[in-house]
Design a protein around this motif. Sequence first.
Motif, mmCIF file in Angstrom:
data_model
loop_
_atom_site.group_PDB
_atom_site.id
_atom_site.type_symbol
_atom_site.label_atom_id
_atom_site.label_comp_id
_atom_site.label_asym_id
_atom_site.label_seq_id
_atom_site.Cartn_x
_atom_site.Cartn_y
_atom_site.Cartn_z
ATOM 1 N N TYR A 291 1.017 -1.328 -0.133
ATOM 2 C CA TYR A 291 0.075 0.451 -0.302
ATOM 3 C C TYR A 291 0.682 1.662 -0.105
ATOM 4 C CZ TYR A 291 -3.567 -3.097 0.964
ATOM 5 O OH TYR A 291 -4.749 -4.104 1.520
ATOM 6 N N GLY A 292 2.034 1.199 0.062
ATOM 7 C CA GLY A 292 3.129 2.057 0.276
ATOM 8 C C GLY A 292 3.111 2.727 1.079
ATOM 9 N N SER A 293 2.620 3.052 2.037
ATOM 10 C CA SER A 293 2.072 3.374 3.689
ATOM 11 C C SER A 293 2.432 2.360 4.825
ATOM 12 C CB SER A 293 1.690 4.396 3.987
ATOM 13 O OG SER A 293 0.869 5.068 4.921
ATOM 14 N N THR A 294 3.086 2.479 5.811
ATOM 15 C CA THR A 294 2.935 1.518 6.612
ATOM 16 C C THR A 294 1.481 1.626 8.024
ATOM 17 O OG1 THR A 294 4.070 3.546 8.890
ATOM 18 C CG2 THR A 294 5.935 1.634 7.491
ATOM 19 N N PRO A 295 1.565 0.454 8.541
ATOM 20 C CA PRO A 295 0.369 0.503 8.877
ATOM 21 C C PRO A 295 0.275 1.699 10.302
ATOM 22 C CG PRO A 295 1.426 -1.439 9.334
ATOM 23 C CD PRO A 295 1.443 -0.289 8.517
ATOM 24 N N TYR A 296 1.097 1.891 10.996
ATOM 25 C CA TYR A 296 1.299 2.852 12.086
ATOM 26 C C TYR A 296 0.885 4.377 11.028
ATOM 27 C CZ TYR A 296 3.869 -1.342 14.010
ATOM 28 O OH TYR A 296 3.972 -2.104 15.000
ATOM 29 N N ARG A 297 1.787 4.142 10.239
ATOM 30 C CA ARG A 297 1.707 5.782 10.260
ATOM 31 C C ARG A 297 -0.253 6.252 9.417
ATOM 32 N NH1 ARG A 297 6.154 6.993 5.282
ATOM 33 N NH2 ARG A 297 6.833 6.569 7.544
ATOM 34 N N GLU A 298 -0.901 4.953 8.535
ATOM 35 C CA GLU A 298 -2.171 5.339 8.114
ATOM 36 C C GLU A 298 -2.876 5.382 8.939
ATOM 37 O OE1 GLU A 298 -3.356 3.862 3.669
ATOM 38 O OE2 GLU A 298 -2.667 1.610 4.685
#
Length: 318
Positions: A291-298
């Motif tokens: 998805y191009g982003s970490t779970p934490y950032r999302e």
Amino acid sequence: MLPFTAAIEPLRLANRASGEQLYSWRLVGTAGEAATCSNGSRILVDHGLEADFQAGRDDVIIICGGTDVAREARRPVLNWLRRQARSGAAMGAVCTGAWVLAEAGLLDNRKATIHWENHDGFAEAFPDIDLFRTVFVQDGNRLTAAGGTSSIDLVLHLVASAHGDALAAEVADQMLHTVIRTDQDRQRLSIPTRIGVRHPRLAAVITRMEANLEEPISPAQLAADAGMSTRQLERLFRRYLNRSPKRYYMETRLARARNLLMQTELSIIEIALAAGFSSPSHFSKCYRAQYGSTPYRERGTGAPSAAKSERIPDPDAD
């Protein structure tokens, strides 16, 4: 807007077809004189929650939910619903409205359904509710429909129960609703239709994958259970889906993780485990690659703030 209008139109048409005023309805909003739909349309409401209104035993209260429904489960809404339920009125929900009924405690130890996209998050947030993947569920005087056109099927079920199958069929015919679904019909398209491939072994393997996301099954075991070699399974996925079985399984697990990430307040570790990852770091790495982003950032930018909060107590309860 679709499940909302699909719940009202069968009532209008039942009145028209019967030549009688079998049904009447009023629209209640949480604030102001109108409600804004996700498509931007504004619907005028008859009154707000503050109005002096109390449902009776012959009434049905139906709540319609959309995106970010957990944020709408506020104390005034929950208290209003509890007050109506105490009158003996049937309580229902279409699309994600079931989440609000659940927060109000009105689906405790009941059968229910919700839109398939919200199924995993709902199941994690309300484990004591018997959740189904059918288009609608009736459990006593609790009614839930999954969203979209499933509202039509739920309301036609109510029309048939009260006034006969012939009237329900006439209403369906007016709506060009050629098949009236029952509470046994599933929400989603069949796997062959979804993936655009009609291959029974491939569909059987994907069905097993989707049923075992928390504890993934090895490709070798999937192949053996389907009566083929691992190499044959690999060729099957490459030919029809242009990816390996392992890659397809990973994408399916990550899709579940993303739903949980956006719909619940489960920790990243809990989400990783629910999607079959034993290591949060591995989960984060795979998620970022997909998805191009970490779970934490999302989670920091898109997670609902109240998806798994403590239930707001009923101030009038004993």
